[in-house]
Design an enzyme around this catalytic site. Structure first.
Site, short mmCIF file in Angstrom:
data_model
loop_
_atom_site.label_atom_id
_atom_site.label_comp_id
_atom_site.label_asym_id
_atom_site.label_seq_id
_atom_site.Cartn_x
_atom_site.Cartn_y
_atom_site.Cartn_z
N LYS A 22 28.07 -25.01 35.63
CA LYS A 22 27.47 -24.65 34.27
C LYS A 22 26.49 -23.52 34.28
O LYS A 22 26.70 -22.48 33.34
CB LYS A 22 26.90 -25.87 33.48
CG LYS A 22 25.95 -25.42 32.34
CD LYS A 22 25.29 -26.50 31.84
CE LYS A 22 24.23 -26.52 30.71
NZ LYS A 22 23.13 -25.64 31.31
N ASN A 23 25.54 -23.62 35.26
CA ASN A 23 24.48 -22.74 35.17
C ASN A 23 24.79 -21.31 35.82
O ASN A 23 24.19 -20.33 35.45
CB ASN A 23 23.20 -23.03 35.90
CG ASN A 23 22.45 -24.27 35.03
OD1 ASN A 23 22.71 -24.50 33.75
ND2 ASN A 23 21.56 -25.11 35.52
N CYS A 116 17.68 -27.45 25.80
CA CYS A 116 16.97 -28.74 25.69
C CYS A 116 15.49 -28.70 25.59
O CYS A 116 14.96 -27.62 26.18
CB CYS A 116 17.28 -29.42 26.90
SG CYS A 116 18.99 -29.99 26.99
N ARG A 121 9.13 -23.61 27.09
CA ARG A 121 9.87 -22.80 28.00
C ARG A 121 9.65 -21.43 27.57
O ARG A 121 10.63 -20.78 26.89
CB ARG A 121 11.59 -23.33 28.01
CG ARG A 121 11.41 -24.83 28.35
CD ARG A 121 12.83 -25.21 28.23
NE ARG A 121 13.87 -24.92 29.26
CZ ARG A 121 15.03 -25.24 29.46
NH1 ARG A 121 15.76 -25.91 28.60
NH2 ARG A 121 15.93 -24.69 30.50
N ASP A 304 17.11 -30.77 37.68
CA ASP A 304 18.07 -31.16 36.97
C ASP A 304 18.67 -32.57 37.35
O ASP A 304 19.78 -33.05 36.71
CB ASP A 304 19.27 -30.10 36.98
CG ASP A 304 19.04 -28.79 36.00
OD1 ASP A 304 17.95 -28.84 35.25
OD2 ASP A 304 19.65 -28.14 35.83
N ARG A 396 27.47 -30.66 26.00
CA ARG A 396 26.92 -29.24 26.43
C ARG A 396 27.23 -28.85 28.09
O ARG A 396 27.53 -27.64 28.17
CB ARG A 396 25.45 -28.91 26.22
CG ARG A 396 25.38 -29.11 24.58
CD ARG A 396 23.66 -28.28 24.45
NE ARG A 396 23.41 -27.33 25.33
CZ ARG A 396 22.34 -27.20 25.91
NH1 ARG A 396 21.38 -27.97 25.80
NH2 ARG A 396 22.25 -26.20 26.95
C1 UD1 Z 1 17.53 -22.94 34.73
C2 UD1 Z 1 18.46 -23.69 34.32
C3 UD1 Z 1 18.00 -25.18 34.22
C4 UD1 Z 1 17.24 -25.79 35.26
C5 UD1 Z 1 15.95 -24.73 35.73
C6 UD1 Z 1 15.41 -24.81 36.95
C7 UD1 Z 1 20.12 -22.32 33.34
C8 UD1 Z 1 20.77 -21.82 32.18
N1 UD1 Z 1 19.28 -23.15 33.31
O1 UD1 Z 1 16.54 -22.79 33.48
O2 UD1 Z 1 19.05 -26.17 34.07
O3 UD1 Z 1 16.65 -26.83 34.92
O4 UD1 Z 1 16.75 -23.17 35.95
O5 UD1 Z 1 16.01 -25.10 38.13
O6 UD1 Z 1 20.31 -21.92 34.42
N2 UD1 Z 1 9.35 -19.92 33.40
C9 UD1 Z 1 8.24 -19.38 32.72
N3 UD1 Z 1 8.14 -17.99 32.17
C10 UD1 Z 1 9.46 -17.62 32.11
C11 UD1 Z 1 10.57 -18.34 32.54
C12 UD1 Z 1 10.29 -19.90 33.14
O7 UD1 Z 1 6.93 -19.89 32.66
O8 UD1 Z 1 9.56 -16.53 31.53
C13 UD1 Z 1 8.69 -21.47 33.79
C14 UD1 Z 1 9.57 -22.59 33.07
O9 UD1 Z 1 8.83 -23.02 31.93
C15 UD1 Z 1 9.74 -23.81 34.14
C16 UD1 Z 1 9.69 -22.52 35.31
O10 UD1 Z 1 9.41 -21.32 35.27
O11 UD1 Z 1 8.53 -24.44 34.34
C17 UD1 Z 1 11.00 -22.53 35.98
O12 UD1 Z 1 11.99 -22.09 34.78
P1 UD1 Z 1 13.37 -21.33 35.32
O13 UD1 Z 1 13.66 -21.31 36.80
O14 UD1 Z 1 13.18 -19.99 34.66
O15 UD1 Z 1 14.29 -22.13 34.36
P2 UD1 Z 1 15.71 -21.58 33.45
O16 UD1 Z 1 15.97 -20.36 33.84
O17 UD1 Z 1 14.90 -21.86 31.93
#
Ligand code: UD1
Length: 416
Positions: A22-23, A116, A121, A304, A396
């Site tokens: 999915k990701n 979610c 986020r 996850d 989803r």
């Molecule tokens: C992706 C995955 C999600 C998984 C996560 C961590 C997808 C679509 N989703 O989410 O399933 O749980 O990786 O493995 O691939 N953060 C910030 N600022 C930013 C971006 C992130 O502070 O601009 C923080 C987030 O709030 C979180 C951490 O960084 O605490 C990690 O997030 P990130 O690795 O970016 O996760 P996602 O890409 O949202």
């Protein structure tokens, strides 16, 4: 509204085939528009997030063809339409259209992403990546406007690794002028998959899967055919299920290298499994041992799978803990598990799970995707009938979950 109905407490046996990640696919679909050509994606998961992304592609005048085997995306006549409909807010991964449209047109207007609720986020790191390539942005009333005269490759130093920001920066940088270097990049297998896909379309990306990624901008990309990697979270979900009910369960078409952290946790819990190439056979374990888990970026234990393994920990004999380091509010499923008889205390970033507890079926709510999956597993081991409200969260991210579970003799169906 549909509900999932489960009559639990029975062993499961047979084969579950794992679909594409999915990701990965939620990034590959937006990434495909960078080709301005025809791309075919094989092994894509049949999940509702893919359907939403296809609808978003239509808004950009991108044609898609979909059948059991592949998803074809033809972006030859793409328009840079502002993406402002509610669909953009219905999933997190819509943020990949920021990097893809910016890379292609040097300008984009989009609604901010949803997905979610797991605590706040932010997307500040994504914006740091774009700004690092000389892009300006403004955010106003849930819309973001990105604009660059031209995108220039530079060095981008992230304060900590983010999956989304790493991929988005790659998407914006592949057609930029010169060399981009991303420091402190995330190392998840999905990042390697997206880089391989872009390279197959003619991009020059090195170092994906390490903390330093180097991208040399090229003038244009071209179409390709691509096979998505197996979904390690889907595979992990069914492995955890097999540890509780497998008689045995064979989890097929997986990449065991992507599952090392989970497999070593299952070993700590005393679970018996055998790995044979891309198959893992897992047996129900009667005396599960407690363990302590800390979620970490890859290759650590994935956040996850944290909610999903909580269900298994309710069946371990003793006290287990889960420390969640990635998200601030990812224990919502625990309140539902408690309704089923679990003994769980939440203390800030830690869940303390005391087992073994006898779970009983009741009505519970799937508040998010992985939390919902944890309730499906709980329903399958519980005595009696479990009713799960709001199953759309689960659909989803789990390809054909009902059919896959019914095939291994689970008593589960969707009410109408
Ligand atoms: C992706 C995955 C999600 C998984 C996560 C961590 C997808 C679509 N989703 O989410 O399933 O749980 O990786 O493995 O691939 N953060 C910030 N600022 C930013 C971006 C992130 O502070 O601009 C923080 C987030 O709030 C979180 C951490 O960084 O605490 C990690 O997030 P990130 O690795 O970016 O996760 P996602 O890409 O949202």
């Amino acid at each position: 509204m549909n509900k999932i109905i489960i009559h639990g407490g029975f062993p499961l046996e047979g084969i579950i085939n794992i679909d594409g990640s999915k990701n990965s696919v939620v990034a590959l679909i937006p990434a495909s528009i960078l080709s301005k050509s025809v791309v075919r994606i094989y092994n894509y998961p049949k999940i509702s997030d893919v359907g939403v992304l296809i609808d978003i592609l239509k808004e950009l005048n991108v044609n898609t063809k979909i059948n059991e085997t592949y998803l074809e995306i033809d972006s030859t006549n793409i328009n840079n339409t502002p993406l402002i409909t509610a669909k953009m807010g219905s999933l997190r991964a819509s943020y990949y259209f920021m990097g893809a449209l910016l890379g292609l047109f040097k300008e984009a207007v989009l609604r901010l992403p949803g997905g979610c609720y797991l605590g706040p986020r932010p997307i500040d790191l994504h914006l740091q990546g774009f700004a690092g390539l000389d892009c300006r942005y403004e955010i106003d009333d849930e819309l973001i406007h990105l604009q660059a005269e031209k995108l220039i490759g530079r060095e981008i130093h992230f304060p900590f690794p983010s999956v989304g920001a790493t991929i988005n920066t790659m998407l914006a940088a592949v057609l930029a002028e010169g060399k981009t270097i991303i420091y402190n990049a995330a190392k998840e297998p999905e990042i390697v998959d997206v880089a391989n896909f872009l390279n197959q379309m003619g991009a020059t990306i090195k170092g994906a899967g390490t903390s330093t990624i180097e991208i040399i901008g090229v003038k244009m990309l071209h179409g390709t055919e691509y096979q998505v990697i197996p979904d390690r979270i889907e595979a992990g979900t069914y492995l955890i299920l097999g540890a509780m009910l497998g008689n045995p369960l064979e989890i097929n078409k997986v990449n065991p290298h992507h599952l090392k952290a989970l497999l070593s946790t299952l070993t700590n819990c005393g679970v018996r499994y055998d790995i044979n190439d891309d198959k893992i056979i897992v047996h129900k374990t009667d005396k599960l041992l407690p363990t302590n888990i800390i979620t970490q970026v890859y290759p650590g234990f994935p956040t996850d799978l944290q909610q999903i393994i909580t269900t298994l920990l309710t069946q371990c004999n003793g006290v287990s803990t889960i420390t969640e380091t990635i998200y601030s509010d990812r224990f919502q499923n625990c309140h539902e598990l408690i309704k089923m008889g679990a003994n769980i205390e939440i203390d800030n970033k830690q869940a303390i799970i005391k087992g073994k507890t006898h779970l009983k079926g009741t009505e519970v709510v799937a508040k998010d995707l992985r939390g919902g999956a944890s309730l499906v597993l709980a329903g399958l081991i519980a005595e009696g009938t479990t009713i799960i409200d709001e199953p759309q969260h689960i659909l989803r991210g789990y390809s054909n979950i009902m059919k896959k579970l019914q095939k291994v003799k689970a008593n589960i169906h969707m009410s109408t």
